[in-house]
Every structure is written in C-alpha cells, then in structure tokens.
Design a protein around this motif. Structure first.
Motif, PDB file in Angstrom:
ATOM      1  N   CYS A  54       7.892  -3.154  19.224  1.00  9.13           N
ATOM      2  CA  CYS A  54       8.590  -4.201  19.351  1.00  9.13           C
ATOM      3  C   CYS A  54       9.066  -4.869  18.133  1.00  9.13           C
ATOM      4  CB  CYS A  54       7.745  -5.370  20.135  1.00  9.13           C
ATOM      5  SG  CYS A  54       6.216  -5.546  18.665  1.00  9.13           S
ATOM      6  N   SER A  55       8.739  -4.047  16.982  1.00  8.88           N
ATOM      7  CA  SER A  55       9.407  -4.377  15.822  1.00  8.88           C
ATOM      8  C   SER A  55       8.886  -2.887  14.851  1.00  8.88           C
ATOM      9  CB  SER A  55       8.678  -5.573  14.932  1.00  8.88           C
ATOM     10  OG  SER A  55       7.563  -5.423  14.647  1.00  8.88           O
ATOM     11  N   GLY A  56       9.685  -2.993  13.729  1.00  5.54           N
ATOM     12  CA  GLY A  56       9.288  -1.995  12.724  1.00  5.54           C
ATOM     13  C   GLY A  56       8.052  -2.233  12.112  1.00  5.54           C
ATOM     14  N   THR A  57       7.654  -3.415  11.936  1.00  6.14           N
ATOM     15  CA  THR A  57       6.236  -3.760  11.466  1.00  6.14           C
ATOM     16  C   THR A  57       5.207  -3.359  12.569  1.00  6.14           C
ATOM     17  OG1 THR A  57       7.243  -5.622  10.503  1.00  6.14           O
ATOM     18  CG2 THR A  57       4.900  -5.563  10.565  1.00  6.14           C
ATOM     19  N   ALA A  58       5.489  -3.573  13.785  1.00  2.00           N
ATOM     20  CA  ALA A  58       4.532  -3.115  14.983  1.00  2.00           C
ATOM     21  C   ALA A  58       4.463  -1.484  14.832  1.00  2.00           C
ATOM     22  CB  ALA A  58       5.123  -3.421  16.280  1.00  2.00           C
ATOM     23  N   THR A  83       9.441  -4.625  -1.992  1.00  2.00           N
ATOM     24  CA  THR A  83       9.660  -4.042  -0.760  1.00  2.00           C
ATOM     25  C   THR A  83       9.658  -5.369   0.495  1.00  2.00           C
ATOM     26  OG1 THR A  83       8.859  -2.659   1.208  1.00  2.00           O
ATOM     27  CG2 THR A  83       7.022  -3.828  -0.060  1.00  2.00           C
ATOM     28  N   CYS A  84       9.640  -5.156   1.617  1.00  2.00           N
ATOM     29  CA  CYS A  84       9.714  -6.219   2.540  1.00  2.00           C
ATOM     30  C   CYS A  84       8.266  -6.583   2.670  1.00  2.00           C
ATOM     31  CB  CYS A  84      10.361  -5.442   3.867  1.00  2.00           C
ATOM     32  SG  CYS A  84      10.248  -6.643   5.148  1.00  2.00           S
ATOM     33  N   PRO A  85       8.085  -8.044   2.548  1.00  2.00           N
ATOM     34  CA  PRO A  85       6.971  -8.662   2.542  1.00  2.00           C
ATOM     35  C   PRO A  85       6.179  -8.210   3.900  1.00  2.00           C
ATOM     36  CG  PRO A  85       8.205 -10.219   1.788  1.00  2.00           C
ATOM     37  CD  PRO A  85       9.072  -9.021   2.225  1.00  2.00           C
ATOM     38  N   LEU A  86       6.769  -7.948   5.001  1.00  2.00           N
ATOM     39  CA  LEU A  86       6.107  -7.406   6.290  1.00  2.00           C
ATOM     40  C   LEU A  86       5.548  -6.320   6.087  1.00  2.00           C
ATOM     41  CD1 LEU A  86       9.254  -8.243   8.859  1.00  2.00           C
ATOM     42  CD2 LEU A  86       6.932  -9.219   8.860  1.00  2.00           C
ATOM     43  N   VAL A  87       5.734  -5.161   5.181  1.00  2.00           N
ATOM     44  CA  VAL A  87       5.028  -4.092   4.724  1.00  2.00           C
ATOM     45  C   VAL A  87       3.426  -4.547   4.520  1.00  2.00           C
ATOM     46  CG1 VAL A  87       4.718  -1.950   3.436  1.00  2.00           C
ATOM     47  CG2 VAL A  87       7.044  -2.596   4.579  1.00  2.00           C
ATOM     48  N   GLU A 154       7.050   7.202   6.210  1.00  2.00           N
ATOM     49  CA  GLU A 154       8.267   6.919   5.571  1.00  2.00           C
ATOM     50  C   GLU A 154       8.807   5.638   5.977  1.00  2.00           C
ATOM     51  OE1 GLU A 154      10.497  10.819   5.796  1.00  2.00           O
ATOM     52  OE2 GLU A 154      12.055   9.725   4.952  1.00  2.00           O
ATOM     53  N   ASP A 155       8.948   4.540   5.351  1.00  2.00           N
ATOM     54  CA  ASP A 155       9.691   3.210   5.740  1.00  2.00           C
ATOM     55  C   ASP A 155      11.291   3.503   5.554  1.00  2.00           C
ATOM     56  OD1 ASP A 155      10.657   0.561   6.044  1.00  2.00           O
ATOM     57  OD2 ASP A 155       9.435   0.027   5.027  1.00  2.00           O
ATOM     58  N   ALA A 156      11.708   3.815   6.741  1.00  2.00           N
ATOM     59  CA  ALA A 156      13.261   3.985   6.918  1.00  2.00           C
ATOM     60  C   ALA A 156      13.718   2.712   7.677  1.00  2.00           C
ATOM     61  CB  ALA A 156      13.517   5.314   7.699  1.00  2.00           C
ATOM     62  N   ALA A 157      13.021   1.616   7.619  1.00  2.00           N
ATOM     63  CA  ALA A 157      13.489   0.421   8.424  1.00  2.00           C
ATOM     64  C   ALA A 157      15.045   0.174   8.499  1.00  2.00           C
ATOM     65  CB  ALA A 157      12.581  -0.554   8.060  1.00  2.00           C
ATOM     66  N   GLN A 158      15.573   0.347   7.107  1.00  2.00           N
ATOM     67  CA  GLN A 158      16.907   0.017   6.668  1.00  2.00           C
ATOM     68  C   GLN A 158      17.791   1.076   6.686  1.00  2.00           C
ATOM     69  OE1 GLN A 158      17.227  -1.810   2.943  1.00  2.00           O
ATOM     70  NE2 GLN A 158      15.573  -3.561   3.487  1.00  2.00           N
ATOM     71  N   SER A 159      17.639   2.057   7.278  1.00  2.25           N
ATOM     72  CA  SER A 159      18.255   3.492   7.259  1.00  2.25           C
ATOM     73  C   SER A 159      18.397   4.271   8.412  1.00  2.25           C
ATOM     74  CB  SER A 159      17.678   4.157   6.088  1.00  2.25           C
ATOM     75  OG  SER A 159      17.609   3.450   4.838  1.00  2.25           O
ATOM     76  N   PHE A 178      11.651   3.127  12.041  1.00  2.29           N
ATOM     77  CA  PHE A 178      12.840   2.581  11.896  1.00  2.29           C
ATOM     78  C   PHE A 178      13.020   1.236  12.161  1.00  2.29           C
ATOM     79  CE2 PHE A 178      13.696   7.142  12.330  1.00  2.29           C
ATOM     80  CZ  PHE A 178      14.565   7.205  11.298  1.00  2.29           C
ATOM     81  N   SER A 179      13.657   0.327  11.806  1.00  6.35           N
ATOM     82  CA  SER A 179      13.823  -1.253  12.467  1.00  6.35           C
ATOM     83  C   SER A 179      14.850  -1.094  13.324  1.00  6.35           C
ATOM     84  CB  SER A 179      13.724  -2.326  11.309  1.00  6.35           C
ATOM     85  OG  SER A 179      14.032  -3.478  11.757  1.00  6.35           O
ATOM     86  N   LEU A 180      14.811  -2.047  14.412  1.00  7.61           N
ATOM     87  CA  LEU A 180      15.967  -2.591  15.403  1.00  7.61           C
ATOM     88  C   LEU A 180      16.036  -3.807  15.065  1.00  7.61           C
ATOM     89  CD1 LEU A 180      15.308   0.071  18.398  1.00  7.61           C
ATOM     90  CD2 LEU A 180      16.838   0.504  16.400  1.00  7.61           C
ATOM     91  N   GLY A 183      20.397  -7.354  12.389  1.00  9.74           N
ATOM     92  CA  GLY A 183      21.004  -7.103  11.197  1.00  9.74           C
ATOM     93  C   GLY A 183      20.700  -5.773  10.691  1.00  9.74           C
ATOM     94  N   LYS A 184      19.858  -5.005  11.067  1.00  8.30           N
ATOM     95  CA  LYS A 184      19.514  -3.532  10.501  1.00  8.30           C
ATOM     96  C   LYS A 184      20.517  -2.507  11.276  1.00  8.30           C
ATOM     97  CE  LYS A 184      15.526  -5.157   8.503  1.00  8.30           C
ATOM     98  NZ  LYS A 184      14.042  -5.024   7.952  1.00  8.30           N
ATOM     99  N   GLY A 185      21.453  -2.773  11.735  1.00  5.76           N
ATOM    100  CA  GLY A 185      22.417  -1.651  12.435  1.00  5.76           C
ATOM    101  C   GLY A 185      22.222  -2.009  13.959  1.00  5.76           C
TER     102      GLY A 185
HETATM  103  C1  LIG Z   1      12.790  -5.041   7.795  1.00 10.31           C
HETATM  104  C2  LIG Z   1      11.986  -4.176   7.155  1.00 10.31           C
HETATM  105  C3  LIG Z   1      10.764  -3.861   7.822  1.00 10.31           C
HETATM  106  C4  LIG Z   1      10.044  -4.418   8.665  1.00 10.31           C
HETATM  107  O1  LIG Z   1      10.983  -4.018  10.086  1.00 10.31           O
HETATM  108  P1  LIG Z   1      10.958  -5.306  11.273  1.00 10.31           P
HETATM  109  O2  LIG Z   1      11.597  -4.437  12.374  1.00 10.31           O
HETATM  110  O3  LIG Z   1      11.672  -6.342  10.785  1.00 10.31           O
HETATM  111  O4  LIG Z   1       9.446  -5.557  11.502  1.00 10.31           O
HETATM  112  C5  LIG Z   1      10.040  -3.041   6.864  1.00 10.31           C
HETATM  113  N1  LIG Z   1      10.384  -2.252   5.712  1.00 10.31           N
HETATM  114  C6  LIG Z   1      11.632  -2.792   5.148  1.00 10.31           C
HETATM  115  C7  LIG Z   1      12.085  -1.812   3.876  1.00 10.31           C
HETATM  116  C8  LIG Z   1      12.512  -3.464   5.974  1.00 10.31           C
HETATM  117  O5  LIG Z   1      13.591  -4.033   5.266  1.00 10.31           O
END
Ligand SMILES: *Cc1c(COP(=O)(O)O)cnc(C)c1O
Length: 446
Positions: A54-58, A83-87, A154-159, A178-180, A183-185
């Motif tokens: 349901c999210s990259g964080t999840a 980094t993203c505070p969600l991490v 590997e945090d490829a949320a933005q890539s 990866f994040s969906l 705004g992230k593609g």
């Molecule tokens: C956005 C982001 C996340 C989290 O992804 P979500 O889908 O928003 O939960 C993690 N790491 C980085 C670097 C991000 O930019």
C-alpha cells in the motif's frame, strides 16, 4: 526566508508545472485489464516476482520484519543522514533504531569509512538510497553490510525505471523497494513494490505483506477496505485534475500558502504521520496501475531525453553542481574490485522525474527558492532538512553535534530540485536558468 515569488513574472505563472513528472492517467485506465499488475511490474523490473504494497513505507516495513525474523538480536538500521523521514518512521514502527550515516554531497553515496565504523553485530540492515532517479553505488554498501552479517535493503522509492548496466535498480542488495506514491512516476496514489532475488527472503516478505492485506482482526480489515477506497477516490481525482490548467489549484495554491507562513516542511510535504497505514491494495487500483505501466517506458524515454538536454544546459551555468548519470565511475570501480570480471564500463541510465542541483551556497539556494518555489518555475525542495535537524522527528533520531553529517547537511542546505515534467516548458526553464545565474551573482556580491 521570506517568500516573494511575484518578483518573477515574465511567463505565465498560472500554469504551474508539477514538482515531479508523474505519469498522467487516462479515463481508459479505469477499464478492466486482462493481466495482473504484479506480473507486469515483475517483467518491467526484470525479476520473477514483484510484490505490491500500500506504500513504499509499507514495503520497507515488510522487508524489515522479514529480516527481524532472521536476526531478532540485531536492532540497528543504517540509513543516509539525508533521506525521506518515512524511512526512520518505518524503522521506529518496527521497534528498531535508526543509525544515521553521512553521504557524499555530489554523489549521494555513503561515506564508506563512516559506514564501516557503524556496521557491526547489532546492525540488521543498511539502506542505500537512490535519489530522484539517479543511481547511487550499492555494491560497496553490500560488501560492508554482508561482512558484518547484516542485509541491504535498497531504497529505490524515487527511481522506478532507473537502470545500471541494463539492470533495474533495487536488485543489487538483498531486498529492494519502489514507491508508487503520487508524484513518483507510476502511481496508485499510494503504493509500493517490493523485490528480492533471494527466494527465501521474498517468501518471508510475501508473508508479511499478506498479513498487511489480511490483518487478523475484523476491525483492522474493515479499516483496510476504507483506506483502499479512499485511495481509489484520490486516484480518480488525480486522473481528472493532473493537468496543467488545474494544478495551480491542487498544487500551487497550498504550496504558496505554506510558504507564505514560512512553513517549508509543509510545502515540501515532509510532515508525515507517525501512524503508518498498512493495508490491502484493491483490484481497481491495480488495474489502473497495470494500464498505466504500459505507457511508462515511453514516458521515461521522453523524460530522459528532456532531462539530459537540460542537464547539459545546467552544466553551462557556472558555480552549480548538477547530478547526472556519469558519476558512476565509483560504482564501476567497486564492481571491478569486488568481482574479478571484465567490466570496463558501467552504463547508468537513470529515471528523470526531476533534476537535482546544488547551489554554491545556502544563501544562493534560499535566494532562488524564495523567488521561484510555487511561482511556475518548477523548483522545490526534496527534503527540507538533514534527518537530525527535523524538530518533529527528534525522538526517533539520535542527537547530532553541529559538525556531524557535513555531507548530508550540505545537501540539505544547497539543493534545489527542478521539475522535469513535460509541462515545464523551455520558456520556463530558460527563465529559471536566468534566475539561477542571478541568485549566484547577487549572493556572491553581498
Ligand atoms: C517517498 C520515499 C519513501 C517512501 O515511499 P512512500 O511510497 O511514500 O511510502 C521512501 N524513501 C524515499 C527516498 C522516498 O522518497
């Protein structure tokens, strides 16, 4: 910082480009599909199986839980200090401790000496991160982490879509995500993708995600359906309003309002809830993702062309650093030394949701941002602060001395991101280039 975007007005500021080049949706994406998003994503990424969360964080939570089951005595997770505070929030959610490691300002790569010092018997995972579609070096972190008995996520949320040597990012470590998010593609409004080349780890992650989709208590399950429906409506709204004429209402106005109150964190969207929603992703959103994914390769190709053109244009402006795909020699060297292979050249082919630059000073950066953010020039900040400098996340981040994490703090104080949306026209882009030049000369003189 005082916000005064009205001082620039030689172009149509009403048609606000979005801060990132999210893939637009079409109403036809809402029609039924004949195949599954998961298998299409697996094919796109080049793996046997991709899991949707349901999210990259999840996805990160599932990855951390999978590793915790293997080494419950290891409690530290090492992340970049910018980094993203969600991490860190995901790490705290799992009852683990965030340990910050500095990164190099011009490459985003870990400071490997620092990483080596931090990695030990208490380290569960190291999280190398790819920023804004650029590719960071993962293999040196893998080597250090594995030597300490830890794993690499590997945090490829933005890539999503970025490749190194023809292979998707997210696959060089033990687990990748990866994040969906919007705004992230490619977007499901909120969503994530998890991959792993290690079948046993993937199975463990799959079990954790199954648990997120089907929590034991009926009340949680019901809440999961409500979340998914809310996201489905938000995705419908995105389908309708994500176009130049409407973005000023849904994006530019709230940003300007936040900036007028000097609330950069609100403007950047860095104010995250502690409560991480973990729930199912319904078949309607997956169907939409499936249809949209078919257009993603062409979209990425178009963005890459525009991004590279503008990258070269920005290189002509003296005094700034522009992040490109050519900085990968460090990775090529790493591969050459860790594997006795015949690699001569590693080709990175990044994704280009936006272009990242470092201004020569914090003063020049603030001067530029004050006059451009929300004013139709496509600029914004990625993350406002280095992790130790967010008031709101003090309790989950160890105190840092003023001269700790110089690289991360350098990035936070000098970075500007420039939208690479097709709606960021040449006229806007040139207006921005002039403003960048002015920011440099004005702040140098004073
Ligand atoms: C956005 C982001 C996340 C989290 O992804 P979500 O889908 O928003 O939960 C993690 N790491 C980085 C670097 C991000 O930019």
């Amino acid at each position: 910082m005082t916000y005064s975007p009205k001082s620039v007005s030689s172009y149509n500021a009403r048609r606000e480009p979005p801060p990132t080049a999210g893939l637009p949706l079409q109403l036809s994406d809402w029609l039924p599909a004949s195949a599954y998003l998961e298998s299409a994503l697996a094919e796109f990424i080049g793996v046997g199986e991709a899991l949707v969360s349901c999210s990259g964080t999840a996805a990160l939570v599932a990855a951390l839980e999978a590793l915790m089951a293997r080494a419950p005595e290891r409690l530290d997770v090492i992340v970049p200090a910018y980094t993203c505070p969600l991490v860190p929030l995901a790490i705290a959610h799992c009852g683990l401790t965030t340990v910050l490691c500095d990164i190099e300002p011009e490459t985003f790569n870990f400071d490997l000496d620092a990483l080596e010092r931090l990695c030990g018997a208490n380290t569960l995972a190291v999280i190398p991160t790819h920023y804004g579609g650029r590719v960071s070096a993962v293999l040196p972190a893998v080597e250090i982490a594995h030597a300490a008995g830890a794993w690499v996520i590997e945090d490829a949320a933005q890539s999503l879509g970025a490749k190194i040597d023809g292979c998707s990012v997210g696959l060089a470590g033990d687990i990748g995500f990866f994040s969906l998010a919007v705004g992230k593609g490619l977007t499901l409004f909120e969503g994530g993708v998890l991959v792993s080349k290690t079948p046993a780890l993937l199975a463990e992650c799959r079990a954790r995600l199954f648990h997120q989709y089907h929590p034991p208590h009926w009340r949680q399950r019901l809440r999961g359906y409500v979340w998914d429906w809310q996201r489905t409506f938000e995705l419908l709204a995105y389908t309708v309003v994500y176009r130049p004429a409407l973005l000023r209402w849904v994006y530019a106005r709230p940003v300007r309002k936040a900036l007028a109150h000097n609330d950069l964190i609100d403007a950047a969207g860095d104010d995250f809830s502690r409560d991480i929603p973990l729930h199912r992703v319904g078949s309607i959103r997956k169907t939409i993702g499936y249809h949209a994914l078919k257009r993603l390769p062409q979209w990425l190709h178009q963005l890459r062309q525009q991004g590279q053109e503008r990258y070269h244009r920005l290189l002509q402006l003296e005094g700034i650093h522009v992040y490109g795909d050519h900085l990968q020699q460090t990775m090529a060297e790493a591969i050459a030394t860790t594997e006795a292979s015949t690699h001569t050249e590693i080709q990175a082919e990044g994704a280009w949701p936006f272009i990242m630059i470092l201004m020569p000073s914090n003063k020049a950066r603030d001067w530029l941002i004050e006059r451009s953010w929300g004013a139709g020039l496509g600029t914004s900040l990625m993350f406002v602060h280095a992790m130790p400098d967010y008031e709101a996340y003090r309790d989950i981040i160890a105190d840092a001395a003023p001269n700790d994490f110089p690289g991360a703090r350098e990035i936070a104080s000098r970075m500007v991101v420039i939208s690479n949306s097709p709606w960021m026209t040449d006229v806007r882009f040139e207006a921005l280039c002039s403003l960048i030049r002015k920011a440099i000369s004005v702040t140098k003189a004073s």
